[in-house]
Structures are given as C-alpha cells and as structure tokens.
Design a protein around this motif. Structure first.
Motif, PDB file in Angstrom:
ATOM      1  N   LEU A   1      14.991  -1.759   3.637  1.00  0.00           N
ATOM      2  CA  LEU A   1      15.251  -3.035   3.041  1.00  0.00           C
ATOM      3  C   LEU A   1      13.770  -3.382   1.992  1.00  0.00           C
ATOM      4  O   LEU A   1      12.883  -3.142   2.510  1.00  0.00           O
ATOM      5  CB  LEU A   1      15.169  -4.130   3.650  1.00  0.00           C
ATOM      6  N   PRO A   2      14.172  -4.109   0.952  1.00  0.00           N
ATOM      7  CA  PRO A   2      13.019  -4.827   0.368  1.00  0.00           C
ATOM      8  C   PRO A   2      12.263  -5.841   1.034  1.00  0.00           C
ATOM      9  O   PRO A   2      13.040  -6.530   1.717  1.00  0.00           O
ATOM     10  CB  PRO A   2      13.692  -5.157  -1.103  1.00  0.00           C
TER      11      PRO A   2
ATOM     12  N   PHE B   1      14.788 -11.906   5.580  1.00  0.00           N
ATOM     13  CA  PHE B   1      13.543 -11.236   5.834  1.00  0.00           C
ATOM     14  C   PHE B   1      12.755 -11.809   6.783  1.00  0.00           C
ATOM     15  O   PHE B   1      12.190 -11.192   8.080  1.00  0.00           O
ATOM     16  CB  PHE B   1      12.658 -11.031   4.462  1.00  0.00           C
ATOM     17  N   ASP B   2      12.820 -13.130   6.975  1.00  0.00           N
ATOM     18  CA  ASP B   2      12.161 -13.751   7.931  1.00  0.00           C
ATOM     19  C   ASP B   2      12.740 -13.692   9.413  1.00  0.00           C
ATOM     20  O   ASP B   2      12.227 -13.700  10.503  1.00  0.00           O
ATOM     21  CB  ASP B   2      12.105 -15.276   7.630  1.00  0.00           C
TER      22      ASP B   2
ATOM     23  N   VAL C   1      10.481  -1.646   3.462  1.00  0.00           N
ATOM     24  CA  VAL C   1      10.171  -1.505   4.643  1.00  0.00           C
ATOM     25  C   VAL C   1      11.165  -0.650   5.493  1.00  0.00           C
ATOM     26  O   VAL C   1      12.616  -0.934   5.034  1.00  0.00           O
ATOM     27  CB  VAL C   1       9.825  -2.779   5.387  1.00  0.00           C
ATOM     28  N   LEU C   2      10.915  -0.108   6.703  1.00  0.00           N
ATOM     29  CA  LEU C   2      11.938   0.568   7.441  1.00  0.00           C
ATOM     30  C   LEU C   2      11.722  -0.721   8.618  1.00  0.00           C
ATOM     31  O   LEU C   2      10.845  -1.176   9.076  1.00  0.00           O
ATOM     32  CB  LEU C   2      11.611   1.853   8.070  1.00  0.00           C
TER      33      LEU C   2
ATOM     34  N   PRO D   1      22.141  -8.457  -0.109  1.00  0.00           N
ATOM     35  CA  PRO D   1      21.809  -7.952   1.327  1.00  0.00           C
ATOM     36  C   PRO D   1      22.216  -8.783   2.450  1.00  0.00           C
ATOM     37  O   PRO D   1      22.333  -8.108   3.585  1.00  0.00           O
ATOM     38  CB  PRO D   1      20.428  -7.552   1.018  1.00  0.00           C
ATOM     39  N   THR D   2      22.202  -9.998   2.195  1.00  0.00           N
ATOM     40  CA  THR D   2      22.345 -10.838   3.055  1.00  0.00           C
ATOM     41  C   THR D   2      23.399 -10.507   4.229  1.00  0.00           C
ATOM     42  O   THR D   2      23.163 -10.563   5.417  1.00  0.00           O
ATOM     43  CB  THR D   2      22.628 -12.463   2.733  1.00  0.00           C
TER      44      THR D   2
END
Length: 164
Positions: free
Chosen positions: A102-103, A110-111, A144-145, A85-86
């Motif tokens: 995304l997970p 994510f951060d 999450v959205l 995903p990065t």
C-alpha cells in the motif's frame, strides 16, 4: 532502519498518491517480482490480481472476478487499486491474515493499519511497478508492506533480512 516515529512522520507529510497519479490513468500496476523473491512465501489467494502478474498465489481474483465482492479465505496477498483503496483496506483489516502492498498516505485507513495489530515495512523509494504491456514504471511515492495474522511473520522476516 527508520523508527516508528520517523515512518509515521513520513506518512503524515506525504500527500495521498494513487496508481492513477501516473500519466496513464490505469490501476494496472503489478507488484515487482523482487518483492516476492524477498518474501519467500506462497499465498492462498491474490485478492486483486491479474493473470499477468507474478504473485505466488494458489488462486487469483482478477478484475473481472471482482475480489472485493468475493469471500477471502486463507493467507492473502493484496495490492489493491490505489485509486480507491479504502474498501479493500477495510476488508483486509476484517480478514486479518495476509500481506498488503500500500502507499504511505495520510488517509484514515492508513491510521487504522498503523494503530492495528500489524507489522509494517517501508519499501525502497525508487520502486517500479510492472505494467501490462509496457516497461516498468517508477513510482513517485513511498509504499509499505503491511502484515496481519500470518503476514506479520512474513513482513518481520523481510525487515530483518533488509536490515543486514
């Protein structure tokens, strides 16, 4: 409804899961239709789509078109390959106008989303993804959205609707 701190601790506690964590080692997991029914919007572009998916988008970049190497324009939907995903998330952040599924992970990307100008909504833990030629597959991790730009309003409306 979970506080930002509680959601953050969930993200830190979970291991990084991918679509390919499923028994089938495929990234072909389509967003369930109920999510789009709840979002009640149409996207200009699905950047990581499939002709078989139910994404309400005017245009779709399929795996064959390689959405990552194409220009992204307008209000986008992104449910990227969870195996890598990065680069997708980096481009999503740069584009800054859309909604991503995304997970929840402890990854740096994510951060970056958490700390950015975003709206984040936690999805149900028992969510299932659609599969190309199989029955839906329940996932074992939280998703999450994430809304950026115009997507912040869409995700905010989703959160308000879910809190009733």
């Amino acid at each position: 409804m979970l506080s930002d701190e509680a959601l953050r601790s969930i993200g830190v506690a979970l291991m990084t899961w991918t679509h390919s964590s499923f028994k089938e080692s495929s990234d072909e997991h389509y967003t369930p239709k109920w999510i789009f029914d709840e979002l009640q919007t149409v996207f200009d572009l699905d950047v990581a789509g499939s002709e078989n998916s139910c994404v309400p988008a005017v245009r779709i970049y399929t795996k064959e078109i390689d959405g990552l190497s194409q220009a992204w324009n307008g209000f986008i939907w992104m449910n990227p390959p969870y195996s890598k995903p990065t680069p997708w998330v980096e481009k999503f952040i740069q584009h800054n106008n859309g909604v991503a599924l995304l997970p929840v992970t402890k990854g740096r990307w994510f951060d970056a989303l958490w700390d950015g100008d975003t709206v984040i909504a936690l999805l149900p833990y028992n969510q299932s993804f659609e599969r190309p030629s199989e029955k839906p597959k329940q996932i074992t991790f939280r998703t999450v959205l994430i809304g950026m730009g115009q997507g912040k309003e869409v995700v905010t409306k989703y959160k308000k609707h879910k809190s009733r």
